[in-house]
Every structure is written in structure tokens, then in C-alpha cells.
Design a protein around this motif. Structure first.
Motif, PDB file in Angstrom:
ATOM      1  N   ARG A 344     -38.504  -6.139  73.905  1.00 15.80           N
ATOM      2  CA  ARG A 344     -38.040  -6.160  72.509  1.00 15.80           C
ATOM      3  C   ARG A 344     -38.119  -7.569  71.932  1.00 15.80           C
ATOM      4  NH1 ARG A 344     -34.245  -2.496  74.578  1.00 15.80           N
ATOM      5  NH2 ARG A 344     -32.615  -4.085  74.730  1.00 15.80           N
ATOM      6  N   PHE A 345     -37.755  -8.570  72.752  1.00 23.02           N
ATOM      7  CA  PHE A 345     -37.826  -9.963  72.294  1.00 23.02           C
ATOM      8  C   PHE A 345     -39.274 -10.352  71.974  1.00 23.02           C
ATOM      9  CE2 PHE A 345     -33.856 -11.161  74.977  1.00 23.02           C
ATOM     10  CZ  PHE A 345     -33.046 -10.615  74.005  1.00 23.02           C
ATOM     11  N   LEU A 346     -40.194  -9.951  72.866  1.00 22.11           N
ATOM     12  CA  LEU A 346     -41.605 -10.291  72.658  1.00 22.11           C
ATOM     13  C   LEU A 346     -42.163  -9.594  71.418  1.00 22.11           C
ATOM     14  CD1 LEU A 346     -42.939 -10.228  76.329  1.00 22.11           C
ATOM     15  CD2 LEU A 346     -42.817 -12.220  74.817  1.00 22.11           C
ATOM     16  N   PHE A 347     -41.728  -8.347  71.208  1.00 21.30           N
ATOM     17  CA  PHE A 347     -42.199  -7.590  70.041  1.00 21.30           C
ATOM     18  C   PHE A 347     -41.751  -8.268  68.746  1.00 21.30           C
ATOM     19  CE2 PHE A 347     -41.698  -4.239  66.831  1.00 21.30           C
ATOM     20  CZ  PHE A 347     -42.980  -3.699  66.830  1.00 21.30           C
ATOM     21  N   GLY A 348     -40.563  -8.854  68.802  1.00 27.69           N
ATOM     22  CA  GLY A 348     -40.039  -9.494  67.587  1.00 27.69           C
ATOM     23  C   GLY A 348     -40.330 -10.979  67.518  1.00 27.69           C
ATOM     24  N   ALA A 349     -41.152 -11.505  68.433  1.00 27.45           N
ATOM     25  CA  ALA A 349     -41.432 -12.946  68.461  1.00 27.45           C
ATOM     26  C   ALA A 349     -42.231 -13.371  67.234  1.00 27.45           C
ATOM     27  CB  ALA A 349     -42.196 -13.293  69.736  1.00 27.45           C
TER      28      ALA A 349
END
Length: 414
Positions: A344-349
Motif C-alpha cells: 500500500r505504501f509503494l502504491f501511494g509513493a
């Protein structure tokens, strides 16, 4: 100070602390004068006797009287109270004169042979020349005798198992509890402790009669009586003979049969100084109480685990194995949860200068979880630059991490 003297000094410190608790009474410095002679000890044969008050002290003064609530010491012409000596605790009890009552909580013997009964005047007044009924706490005395007689059996067992080099280096005998220091060059193994314990309990079960006699010291030596080499003995000595099994010189109080020691259990063994070991053990009613407490703990555990005492170990092994499996499942779940959060963090980076830049707060995460998430981010995205934070109570934790490509391009987590 040698190691043997150190052990004896520890006993003296205990005695001084006990007297300090009574009001820091300095009996040792009191000059009673030559007219007050040594106290006649009758406690080997009697638990109580009528005695004349020959001196009364309050504070550090010879006052001649003591009244209700005052702490002090009373000297009698004769006494059944055993004074603290040779590691054996002093008797407790009361001095009664009509409605007047003096409670004795410690007894010490001065250099003049006078027995100083320390305590508090709990009712009325006591003065010089009064005739009191001196009465010891019989149950306490019996408990001390159980522990003291057991100490002699323990010393014999130690010599039998460890060797004749074993010598007493100090002891403390309290109601149903004993501490015995002895010379030995190494730790006592569990197997040796078991053998020592079995020998003591066997001697108790044999029911050896305990014969106590005074005799010339040469006759005692001929009997093989054990003595403390650091002690000085007169021409006549007191010999405690336990059925020929244990023969020692001793001035303390004892049972008349080893069977009366009752249950005996070694509680600990360890080092107290170089070449000096210490065994602590319990006897009699205290041992019974500890056994009952242990039994209740077993029954409580069985009740919680819904099993029988004979099956308790098997049940515990099963429960431990189940807990291990549950922990593995939880860790696996946490790992999957962490992987999902990282995705999720990578998707929202945000892409900044060719880097995946991530800033995120992870609620209630500890440092270990943040490090795990940082390692996963670094493994999944070589160009990642991330700062993670967590707030737990008043504590704030930050973690900065850079992937290998980001590091190669000059980014530094520091």
C-alpha cells in the motif's frame, strides 16, 4: 580476615542488627560490677523456672526498674532462656511477676557470663529483686532443636559424601530452618546433594537416640567427637551423641531422638566465599507447610488445565507445543500483514527525482516492526526513499531507509 572468621562475623552482624531493632541498646558496654555474678543456665532441663531479677537496664543505663512500654534488658540469677551462641538463635518468651509482663525477644551472654534478656515491658513494672517466672516459647525452642539436631546429621552426611576435608565454617539455626557453611573445593553436584539429602533423611528415620553428656575432652576425642578447630575448649566438654552415627562437641539444645526432626529438605546450595559452600535447609513444621503449599499449587494448576496431578507434565508439554504453533501462526499473519502494508505504501509513493518517496505513520508499531517494514520496502523497491514513524503513548519512533539504487545515487538514510 580469613574465610572462617568472615562467616562468624556475619552471624555477629545479625545479632547486632536484632539488638539495634530493639532501640540500639548498647548492652556490651554496661558495667554491672562484680557483685552481679554469672547467670545459671537451667534451660537444658527446664522450659521455665522462678528466678530473681539481679539487674535492669534501660537504654545504656543500669536503672533498677523498667515500666510499661520501655525497651530494655533484664538480668536474672538463673534462666531457662538459651542465649544466642554457636549459630543457634536465642529463645523468646516472657518474664512474669503477677500482672507484670516483660516480653523477651533476644538473649545475649556477656563476657561475665550474665544473660541479658532483651525486650519490652508490655505490662506493669519490673524492678531489681523481684522474683519472676521465666518461661520460654516452647514451640519455638522445639523448632530450633529440630533444626539444630538436623544440622549435626547434615554435617555427618557431608563428610560421608564429600570427604573428611569438610569442616564447619559457620552456621545459623533458627526455628525449623538452618544454614550451614562448610569448606569444600567445588560446587556440590545435584547427584551429591541427593545423596546427602537421602543420608540425612535415613538417619532421621532410624530414630537414633540422642545422648548428651559432659566428659573430659580427651575422652570425647577418643570417641571421635567432631569439634570446631577454631574454637577453644576447656578440660570438660559437652558431647552430643546421636546413636553413634554423629558425635560432636556442642553446647546447644537438642532433641532426644533424631526421628523428632520430622521432614527435612535441602532448599539451596551455593558459594559464599572462596572454598566455602553454603547449604540451606528446612525441617519440621516449616517443611510440612512448604510441602502443603506445593501440593496446593499443583492442584490449582491441575484445576486450571483440567487434568490430574499424574498427567500434569504431559498436559503442560501439550499446552507448550500448542502455544509454539500459535506463535508461529501469529508471526506468519504479522508478516503477511506487513507485506500488505508495504504494498500500500509503494502504491501511494510519490515519484520525486526518479525516487519512490514514501512518508507514512504506522500506528502502535514498535521499533522491530518498523525495521521489518523498512527491510521489506528496500527489498521490493531498490529506488525507495522512505521515512516511517510510529507513536506509542509518549514515545515517538522514526525509521529512515534507502534502497540500494538510491544509495548509489547519493541518498543517505542518516
Amino acid at each position: 580476615m580469613d574465610k572462617f572468621t568472615a562467616c562468624r562475623e556475619e552471624q555477629r552482624v545479625r545479632a547486632r542488627e536484632a539488638r539495634k531493632a530493639l532501640g540500639d541498646l548498647g548492652w556490651a558496654g554496661i558495667d554491672f560490677g562484680s557483685e552481679i555474678t554469672a547467670t545459671d543456665f537451667v534451660g537444658y532441663d527446664a522450659y521455665n523456672c522462678n528466678a530473681k531479677v539481679v539487674a535492669v537496664c534501660v537504654g545504656e543505663e543500669v536503672t533498677g526498674s523498667i515500666t510499661g512500654g520501655e525497651k530494655g534488658a533484664v538480668v536474672l540469677d538463673k534462666t531457662p532462656f538459651y542465649a544466642e551462641m554457636g549459630g543457634q538463635s536465642a529463645d523468646h518468651g516472657v518474664l512474669l511477676f503477677g500482672e507484670n509482663r516483660f516480653t523477651v525477644t533476644d538473649v545475649q551472654k556477656d563476657k561475665g557470663g550474665r544473660y541479658l534478656h532483651s525486650g519490652i515491658m508490655t505490662a506493669g513494672t519490673l524492678k531489681t529483686d523481684d522474683t519472676v517466672c521465666a518461661s520460654i516459647d516452647v514451640e519455638r525452642r522445639k523448632a530450633i532443636m529440630r533444626a539444630h539436631s538436623a544440622t549435626h546429621l547434615l554435617q555427618k552426611a557431608l563428610k560421608s559424601v564429600l570427604g573428611d576435608h569438610v569442616h564447619q565454617a559457620g552456621s545459623l539455626v533458627e526455628p525449623d530452618r538452618l544454614r550451614f557453611d562448610f569448606s569444600h573445593y567445588s560446587a556440590v553436584t545435584p547427584e551429591q546433594l541427593t545423596e546427602i539429602d537421602v543420608l540425612v533423611q535415613s538417619a532421621i528415620l532410624e530414630g537414633y537416640g540422642i545422648d548428651i553428656r559432659e566428659m573430659p575432652i580427651e575422652e570425647a576425642k577418643a570417641m571421635g567427637a567432631m569439634a570446631l578447630f577454631s574454637e577453644k575448649y576447656g578440660d570438660t566438654v559437652r558431647v552430643v551423641n546421636m546413636g553413634g552415627y554423629s558425635v560432636e562437641l556442642c553446647g546447644g539444645t537438642h532433641l532426644d531422638n533424631t526421628a523428632k526432626v520430622g521432614p527435612f529438605r535441602i532448599e539451596s546450595e551455593g558459594s559464599v566465599a572462596s572454598g566455602i559452600r553454603r547449604i540451606e535447609a528446612i525441617t519440621g513444621k516449616l517443611c510440612l507447610s512448604e510441602m502443603e503449599l506445593a501440593r496446593q499449587r499443583v492442584y490449582n494448576a491441575c484445576s486450571i488445565l483440567k487434568t490430574k496431578p499424574a498427567e500434569l507434565a504431559t498436559k503442560l508439554e501439550s499446552q507448550i507445543e500448542e502455544i509454539k504453533n500459535l506463535k508461529k501462526s501469529i508471526e506468519s499473519f504479522k508478516a503477511r500483514e506487513t507485506a500488505g502494508e508495504v504494498d500500500r505504501f509503494l502504491f501511494g509513493a510519490r515519484i520525486v527525482g526518479g525516487f519512490h518517496v514514501i512518508t507514512a505513520n504506522v500506528p502502535d508499531a514498535d521499533g522491530a516492526k518498523l525495521r521489518q517494514m523498512g527491510d521489506t520496502l528496500r527489498d521490493k523497491a531498490a529506488d525507495v526513499v522512505a521515512v516511517l514513524s510510529s507513536v506509542s503513548g509518549d514515545k515517538i519512533t522514526f525509521l529512515a531507509v534507502c534502497g540500494k539504487d538510491a544509495v548509489a545515487k547519493g541518498m543517505k538514510a542518516g
